[in-house]
Structures are given as C-alpha cells and as structure tokens.
Design a protein around this motif. Sequence first.
Motif, PDB file in Angstrom:
ATOM      1  N   ILE A  76       0.842  -1.199   0.000  1.00 39.10           N
ATOM      2  CA  ILE A  76       0.000   0.000   0.000  1.00 39.10           C
ATOM      3  C   ILE A  76       0.876   1.247   0.000  1.00 39.10           C
ATOM      4  CG2 ILE A  76      -1.622   1.350   1.398  1.00 39.10           C
ATOM      5  CD1 ILE A  76      -2.872  -1.372   2.244  1.00 39.10           C
ATOM      6  N   ALA A  77       1.869   1.285   0.880  1.00 41.05           N
ATOM      7  CA  ALA A  77       2.736   2.465   0.985  1.00 41.05           C
ATOM      8  C   ALA A  77       3.513   2.695  -0.308  1.00 41.05           C
ATOM      9  CB  ALA A  77       3.684   2.309   2.168  1.00 41.05           C
ATOM     10  N   ALA A  78       4.104   1.656  -0.855  1.00 42.13           N
ATOM     11  CA  ALA A  78       4.922   1.809  -2.072  1.00 42.13           C
ATOM     12  C   ALA A  78       4.083   2.317  -3.233  1.00 42.13           C
ATOM     13  CB  ALA A  78       5.585   0.486  -2.428  1.00 42.13           C
ATOM     14  N   ASN A  79       2.851   1.846  -3.345  1.00 38.55           N
ATOM     15  CA  ASN A  79       2.010   2.244  -4.471  1.00 38.55           C
ATOM     16  C   ASN A  79       1.484   3.673  -4.373  1.00 38.55           C
ATOM     17  OD1 ASN A  79       2.003   0.147  -6.435  1.00 38.55           O
ATOM     18  ND2 ASN A  79       0.983  -1.133  -4.923  1.00 38.55           N
ATOM     19  N   LYS A  80       1.749   4.373  -3.283  1.00 40.82           N
ATOM     20  CA  LYS A  80       1.396   5.785  -3.175  1.00 40.82           C
ATOM     21  C   LYS A  80       2.407   6.664  -3.915  1.00 40.82           C
ATOM     22  CE  LYS A  80      -2.224   5.102  -0.710  1.00 40.82           C
ATOM     23  NZ  LYS A  80      -3.540   5.264  -1.317  1.00 40.82           N
ATOM     24  N   CYS A  87       3.792  -4.901  -5.826  1.00 38.69           N
ATOM     25  CA  CYS A  87       2.805  -5.952  -5.642  1.00 38.69           C
ATOM     26  C   CYS A  87       3.265  -6.904  -4.552  1.00 38.69           C
ATOM     27  CB  CYS A  87       2.587  -6.718  -6.946  1.00 38.69           C
ATOM     28  SG  CYS A  87       1.144  -7.795  -6.858  1.00 38.69           S
ATOM     29  N   MET A  88       2.309  -7.326  -3.738  1.00 34.02           N
ATOM     30  CA  MET A  88       2.557  -8.341  -2.726  1.00 34.02           C
ATOM     31  C   MET A  88       2.528  -9.692  -3.435  1.00 34.02           C
ATOM     32  SD  MET A  88       0.329  -9.135   0.657  1.00 34.02           S
ATOM     33  CE  MET A  88      -1.091  -9.629  -0.289  1.00 34.02           C
ATOM     34  N   LEU A 107       8.901  -5.516  -5.290  1.00 31.10           N
ATOM     35  CA  LEU A 107       8.387  -6.792  -4.796  1.00 31.10           C
ATOM     36  C   LEU A 107       8.105  -6.639  -3.308  1.00 31.10           C
ATOM     37  CD1 LEU A 107       7.987  -9.923  -5.194  1.00 31.10           C
ATOM     38  CD2 LEU A 107      10.380 -10.133  -4.500  1.00 31.10           C
ATOM     39  N   CYS A 108       6.890  -6.931  -2.891  1.00 28.24           N
ATOM     40  CA  CYS A 108       6.510  -6.841  -1.478  1.00 28.24           C
ATOM     41  C   CYS A 108       6.312  -8.245  -0.924  1.00 28.24           C
ATOM     42  CB  CYS A 108       5.245  -6.024  -1.311  1.00 28.24           C
ATOM     43  SG  CYS A 108       5.417  -4.335  -1.925  1.00 28.24           S
ATOM     44  N   LEU A 109       6.978  -8.512   0.173  1.00 27.65           N
ATOM     45  CA  LEU A 109       6.955  -9.835   0.795  1.00 27.65           C
ATOM     46  C   LEU A 109       6.468  -9.751   2.228  1.00 27.65           C
ATOM     47  CD1 LEU A 109      10.469 -11.079  -0.404  1.00 27.65           C
ATOM     48  CD2 LEU A 109       8.239 -11.628  -1.411  1.00 27.65           C
TER      49      LEU A 109
END
Length: 150
Positions: A76-80, A87-88, A107-109
């Motif tokens: 959520i934070a990165a996509n702001k 993407c997770m 890449l979100c993990l």
Amino acid sequence: MPQRIGIASDHAGFQLKEQLIVMLRQSAYEVIDFGDLKFNPDDDYPDFVVPLARAVASKEVDRGIAVCGSGVGACIAANKVAGARACMIHEEFSARQGVEDDDMNVLCLGSRVMTQAFAWKLVTIYLASKFSGAERHQRRLDKVTALENR
C-alpha cells in the motif's frame, strides 16, 4: 555492472530483510538498505518503504524489495509513489508475470507468511524477469501512468 537493488522493512520484516541482503550480496547484486537499519519494535513501514519506492521511481535503484509482516502495508505504501509498481507476491507465477506483463518494480513480501527459503526463491524469480514490452502491456502501463500524472 551489477543491478542496484533497494530493500526496506519495518520491524516485522527486519530479520528476513537482513537475510535477503546477505544472499543478494553473495549473488553479486549491489544492495542499498533503506532501513530500518536496526530492529525497532516501534518503527513504521512507510518510513522505509516510501523512500525505497521513491528511489525505484527515480531510477536511483533498478528494483526494490519491501518486507513487512504480511506484505500488505508495504505494498500500500509503495504504491502511493508515482512510478512505483509494487505488488505483494506469495507465489511463483506472479513473481515472474508481474514483471513480464506489468513491469512490477517493487516486490513486497510478508515475513510472517513465508519461509526465508521461499522468499529467496521469489526474489530470484523477480530479479531474473524482464518486462516484455509487448504493445498491449505498454498500452496498459501508459494508462496507469496517465492516472498518476492527473
């Protein structure tokens, strides 16, 4: 020239981030750690993920990896950040397809939902993948970019 990989995590992802940094460096990647630089149970993922996403969007780093407990908050934070396409990812297909079709660059993990070995597998797939540049995929990305620029 090795790829420059940015990485960030909060307290929940700190241990996995530290493990991934070692493996990335052993695999000849240049790693930029956006923090947290020490375990702090009171830290907040936006404080580290947003600077990472900005670095990806500005091409200071080639790709980003963001880790939190589930991967959701980091995503959520990165996509702001305009230009970050985060993407997770919790399975192999999307680690590749997200880059090939959607030019995913963060890449979100989730450290609480996967093992270190599986996280590394997803990272290696993600970093080995390249955007296809196919017209239909670029057309879709252009529409996303237009939304960001409004």
